[in-house]
Design an enzyme around this catalytic site. Structure first.
Site, short mmCIF file in Angstrom:
data_model
loop_
_atom_site.label_atom_id
_atom_site.label_comp_id
_atom_site.label_asym_id
_atom_site.label_seq_id
_atom_site.Cartn_x
_atom_site.Cartn_y
_atom_site.Cartn_z
N ASP A 172 27.73 27.86 36.05
CA ASP A 172 28.71 27.23 36.92
C ASP A 172 29.80 26.69 35.99
O ASP A 172 29.56 25.79 35.19
CB ASP A 172 28.02 26.10 37.70
CG ASP A 172 28.99 25.38 38.61
OD1 ASP A 172 30.22 25.48 38.37
OD2 ASP A 172 28.52 24.73 39.56
N PHE A 173 31.00 27.24 36.13
CA PHE A 173 32.06 26.91 35.16
C PHE A 173 32.53 25.46 35.23
O PHE A 173 33.21 25.00 34.34
CB PHE A 173 33.25 27.86 35.34
CG PHE A 173 32.90 29.28 35.06
CD1 PHE A 173 32.49 29.67 33.79
CD2 PHE A 173 32.93 30.23 36.06
CE1 PHE A 173 32.13 30.98 33.53
CE2 PHE A 173 32.57 31.55 35.82
CZ PHE A 173 32.16 31.92 34.55
N LYS A 207 45.44 38.86 35.59
CA LYS A 207 46.43 38.55 36.61
C LYS A 207 45.74 38.29 37.95
O LYS A 207 44.68 38.84 38.17
CB LYS A 207 47.47 39.68 36.71
CG LYS A 207 46.92 40.96 37.39
CD LYS A 207 47.83 41.56 38.42
CE LYS A 207 47.53 41.21 39.82
NZ LYS A 207 46.86 42.20 40.65
N LYS A 222 48.14 51.65 31.14
CA LYS A 222 48.08 53.05 31.59
C LYS A 222 48.86 53.93 30.63
O LYS A 222 49.97 53.58 30.23
CB LYS A 222 48.65 53.17 33.01
CG LYS A 222 47.76 52.52 34.07
CD LYS A 222 48.33 52.72 35.45
CE LYS A 222 47.57 51.91 36.49
NZ LYS A 222 46.38 52.52 37.02
N GLU A 277 49.20 53.23 47.63
CA GLU A 277 47.74 53.27 47.54
C GLU A 277 47.16 53.72 48.87
O GLU A 277 47.76 53.45 49.92
CB GLU A 277 47.19 51.88 47.22
CG GLU A 277 47.70 51.28 45.94
CD GLU A 277 47.07 49.92 45.72
OE1 GLU A 277 46.00 49.88 45.12
OE2 GLU A 277 47.64 48.93 46.16
N ASP A 314 50.45 40.26 44.76
CA ASP A 314 49.37 41.05 44.15
C ASP A 314 49.92 42.22 43.33
O ASP A 314 49.33 42.61 42.32
CB ASP A 314 48.44 41.58 45.26
CG ASP A 314 47.21 42.31 44.72
OD1 ASP A 314 46.57 41.76 43.82
OD2 ASP A 314 46.91 43.42 45.19
N HIS A 350 52.72 44.23 38.60
CA HIS A 350 52.72 45.65 38.25
C HIS A 350 54.10 46.30 38.42
O HIS A 350 54.61 46.96 37.51
CB HIS A 350 51.72 46.43 39.10
CG HIS A 350 50.30 45.92 38.97
ND1 HIS A 350 49.80 45.40 37.80
CD2 HIS A 350 49.27 45.88 39.86
CE1 HIS A 350 48.53 45.06 37.99
NE2 HIS A 350 48.19 45.34 39.22
N LYS A 398 49.38 49.26 50.82
CA LYS A 398 47.98 49.71 50.96
C LYS A 398 47.88 50.62 52.17
O LYS A 398 48.68 50.55 53.09
CB LYS A 398 47.07 48.50 51.17
CG LYS A 398 47.22 47.42 50.12
CD LYS A 398 46.04 47.38 49.20
CE LYS A 398 46.10 46.28 48.18
NZ LYS A 398 46.63 46.66 46.88
C1 BG6 Z 1 45.20 45.38 41.19
C2 BG6 Z 1 45.49 44.81 42.56
O1 BG6 Z 1 45.79 44.56 40.20
O2 BG6 Z 1 45.74 46.69 41.10
C3 BG6 Z 1 44.89 45.72 43.62
O3 BG6 Z 1 44.93 43.51 42.66
C4 BG6 Z 1 45.39 47.13 43.46
O4 BG6 Z 1 45.21 45.24 44.92
C5 BG6 Z 1 45.17 47.62 42.01
O5 BG6 Z 1 44.67 47.98 44.36
C6 BG6 Z 1 45.83 48.96 41.79
O6 BG6 Z 1 45.47 49.44 40.52
P1 BG6 Z 1 45.39 51.01 40.20
O7 BG6 Z 1 45.11 51.06 38.73
O8 BG6 Z 1 44.33 51.57 41.07
O9 BG6 Z 1 46.76 51.56 40.55
#
Ligand code: BG6
Length: 441
Positions: A52-53, A106, A140, A174, A193, A198, A289
């Site tokens: 437990d942190f 992140k 990547k 995605e 997110d 990203h 998504k």
């Molecule tokens: C994560 C997000 O950082 O990256 C996710 O929290 C997302 O919501 C994911 O699905 C996408 O990563 P990748 O490498 O599958 O493009």
């Protein structure tokens, strides 16, 4: 590549025996582990403790046999609100020495204020050169290739500015939905997110000036300048969406169990980098998504030639560079040629196509993003990690967008799962006489 006496200790609240932990890791790694002997030598390094942190005394377990001259990496894949408190506990136990590195997953905070708190608290205990803020997109292969493409190919760089580029499109589409992460995601949404980190990193690598060398601070200084040059996004330049059902998928609201949720699962926006190189060239970003395909790409759409010697009826085409990040990594340059055949001069465009898998062979060693980044932490190379000021600048740009949505009571536009997103995203483009490139991996 790992030192022979390296140990990996998993820590979480869940009660698990060491054997169960190892079995869990095996399930995840079996497709990439090369043979039983390799697996065994890796499994021998794995340990697990339930922890437990928030309980200070539990940190004492690390002090037994602690050797400050050896490197320790604390990898915090926890909610960001715990980054500071965990580091404080580690500090109290004298575990944050010169050879200790801290990795932060992140998102770094939830907004500017909370990210400053994380950076200040962690920064009081750990020096910046020992803090590794992970954005796995930087790990990547093709994302790194973007830097090489731009800065190791002279002909590309001379065309890379507002005088030649009409606009840039960055797409991260995605097919996955929330994947059981509803408690995290419903508070966060796609802007926080995906865009704040990203897509922002992809934008930075596309727009930045050449750093003087491939050195952590030189690269990060240039990225920071891009973020700081971003103009605020006007409300009519951003579209939020939320997926509804399709034949075999439920709605976002059902996925997160919140029938009134206003969290967005899709964002499309237009932004400007206000500097000499990019003045007047818009950048269009979109990510969502449950879209029709998994496809991350950057499209650099060039301007027409200043004058067509073939006349207005020849069908002048624009050059376009498509950098496909995933899947099917590759680069396509569309060039204009003469349409074969007799008669007048008619033009058409054809792709100069390069798939990395074809050019380099299917066996080309392309490590997973995390593999690369974790090794960089061990080696002490911060080039592909975000610096504190970069993260804060990205939040400073993102916060007013969210504040605007909240002030206006904005409700995301519905879009059917399995499509390209809400129609308003197309309107955003069409108003400028442009259109999104297809979501085709
Ligand atoms: C994560 C997000 O950082 O990256 C996710 O929290 C997302 O919501 C994911 O699905 C996408 O990563 P990748 O490498 O599958 O493009």
């Amino acid at each position: 590549l790992l030192p022979s006496d390296l140990r990996i200790i998993g820590l979480a609240r869940r009660e698990l025996s060491r054997e169960e932990f190892i079995a869990q890791q095996y399930e995840r790694l079996k497709t990439v582990i090369d043979g039983d002997a390799h697996w065994q030598s890796f499994a021998d390094r794995l340990y697990y403790h339930c922890m437990d942190f928030s309980e200070t005394e539990q940190y004492a377990r690390f002090t037994r046999g602690w050797q400050p001259e050896r490197m320790a990496i604390f990898y915090l894949a926890t909610p960001p609100s715990l980054f500071g408190p965990i580091c404080e506990r580690l500090g109290e136990q004298q575990l944050l020495g010169k050879r200790s590195r801290v990795v932060l997953e992140k998102p770094i905070g939830h907004d500017l204020e909370s990210s400053c708190t994380v950076n200040e608290t962690v920064g009081r205990l750990v020096s910046e050169e020992n803090i590794y803020r992970i954005d796995h997109y930087l790990g990547k292969e093709t994302v790194q290739n973007l830097l090489v493409l731009r800065f190791a190919n002279r002909f590309i760089n001379t065309q890379w500015d507002q005088s030649c580029v009409d606009h840039v499109q960055i797409t991260v589409a995605e097919t996955v939905g929330i994947e059981g992460r509803w408690s995290y995601y419903n508070d966060v949404g796609q802007l926080r997110d995906m865009v704040q980190n990203h897509l922002m990193q992809l934008l930075c690598l596309t727009a930045m000036e050449p750093p003087s060398e491939f050195d952590p601070d030189a690269v990060r200084d240039e990225k920071l300048k891009v973020i700081r040059a971003l103009a605020p996004v006007a409300p009519h330049h951003i579209v939020r969406g939320q997926y509804t059902e399709s034949d075999d998928e439920v709605t976002y609201r059902e996925d997160v169990g919140d029938p009134r949720s206003r969290t967005e699962s899709y964002v499309a926006l237009k932004c400007h980098v206000n500097n000499w190189r990019w003045s007047g060239t818009p950048f269009y970003l979109r990510t969502g998504k449950r879209l029709q395909a998994r496809d991350s790409e950057i499209n650099i759409v060039f301007k027409n030639t200043p004058h067509s010697i073939f006349g207005p009826d020849a069908g002048q085409q624009r050059n376009e560079l498509r950098i496909q990040l995933q899947p099917n990594e590759g680069i396509t340059l569309r060039v204009t040629i003469k349409e074969p055949g007799p008669g007048g001069m008619r033009l058409t465009d054809v792709p100069l196509d390069m798939s990395f898998a074809e050019a380099l062979g299917d066996d080309a060693d392309t490590p997973d993003a995390y593999e690369r980044l974790i090794m960089d932490v061990v080696r002490g190379n911060q080039t592909l990690f975000m610096r504190g000021d970069e993260v804060e600048a990205a939040w400073a740009w993102t916060d007013p967008i969210i504040a605007g949505w909240e002030a206006r009571g904005d409700v995301p536009k519905p879009y059917e799962s399995g499509t390209a997103g809400p129609g308003d995203a197309d309107v955003l483009m069409r108003r400028d006489g442009r259109e999104w490139r297809g979501i085709n991996p």
